[in-house]
Write a protein that holds these residues in place. Structure first.
Motif: not given
Length: 294
Positions: A45, A47, A119, A122, A157, A159
């Motif tokens: 993952l 951004a 990051n 999650r 996140w 999460s």
């Protein structure tokens, strides 16, 4: 008929709660949460500045990596210039990926907060034992490197699984930051002991604001100023917490750093009326004051 509920805290209307003060008789506590994060090259993952292409997604990976190489250091200098403390939310793998980065914020006396391993993952999609092991691994690294266990945690996140608060309490954490349901700290029930939820911002957070809502850096900075001015006025009747969540690869960019500097300077100019602090100090104050655990 029963409906699904988290069972962590009861409903409580802000005007009905006891009124208390922060240190020095202040009513508004303000903290800056700086997210220092690492990501996987070619997977996982992350951004996105622009819609990602096939892996390796060099555009977005390099943009995020710029934050650790350049942006974080510009934010450190800004915090130094304004004498601002920070809660630094740390992926534990950063000690290996970016040697010297976390140490630079430790040298300022900033609070180091657990933020998972990386990051690129999650925790909410892991089974309980895998999540427990991830929390344990990240905690062990931070404890070894910092010489003490972190008091607080923010999940990568934001999460959480259904058992995350339980696992954090069992791992020795005193507070968590994932929930944005209130402007005051809230005690959460767990299966062993209460854990405190310190308010963490999702509105005054540069990822939702700039990446998701496409605000400009100046829009984001103006939101910080407007939010601060309003919360300072509202705090006359109740103690409040204002957090500001920052990511170096976003607000460390020069065209966003300049308006952010103006916003943080505005806040710092009111330091005689507010408590400029850290998330951990807020949690410690609530514990010391014996605020009821719900």
């Amino acid at each position: 008929m029963e409906f699904p509920h988290h069972g962590r805290y009861p409903y409580s209307a802000l005007p009905d709660r006891p009124v208390y003060d922060w240190p020095g008789g202040k009513r508004l506590a303000v903290y800056v949460a700086l997210n220092l994060e690492t990501f996987d090259y070619g997977s996982g993952l992350g951004a996105e500045l622009a819609p990602g292409g096939p892996q390796p997604d060099v555009l977005n990976y390099a943009w995020r990596d710029w934050g650790n190489r350049v942006g974080a250091w510009r934010l450190r200098d800004l915090f130094d210039a304004l004498t601002l403390p920070a809660s630094v939310l740390v992926n534990s793998r950063l000690y290996a990926d970016c040697p010297g980065l976390i140490e630079a914020f430790r040298a300022r006396g900033d609070e180091i907060v657990g933020h998972g391993r990386t990051n690129a993952e999650r925790q909410g999609d892991k089974d309980e034992e895998t999540e427990r092991a991830m929390i344990a691994e990240a905690t062990a690294t931070l404890t070894r490197e910092e010489g003490r266990a972190p008091a607080g945690w923010l999940g990568p996140w934001i999460s959480q699984s259904r058992t995350t608060p339980d696992l954090l309490a069992e791992a020795g954490y005193r507070y968590l930051l994932d929930w944005c349901h209130d402007d005051q700290p809230t005690w959460f029930r767990t299966r062993t002991r209460p854990i405190l939820a310190v308010p963490y911002p999702q509105e005054l957070n540069d990822i939702p604001a700039i990446v998701a809502r496409k605000e400009t850096g100046r829009d984001f900075a103006q939101g910080i100023i407007d939010g601060f001015d309003e919360m300072l006025a509202q705090s006359a009747s109740a103690p409040l917490v204002m957090g500001i969540a920052l990511h170096p690869y976003i607000v460390g960019q020069p065209h966003r750093l300049r308006p952010l500097r103006e916003a943080l300077t505005h806040i710092a100019a009111h330091r005689d009326r507010i408590w400029l602090t850290t998330a951990g100090a807020i949690a410690s104050h609530i514990e010391a004051q014996g605020i009821p655990k719900g």
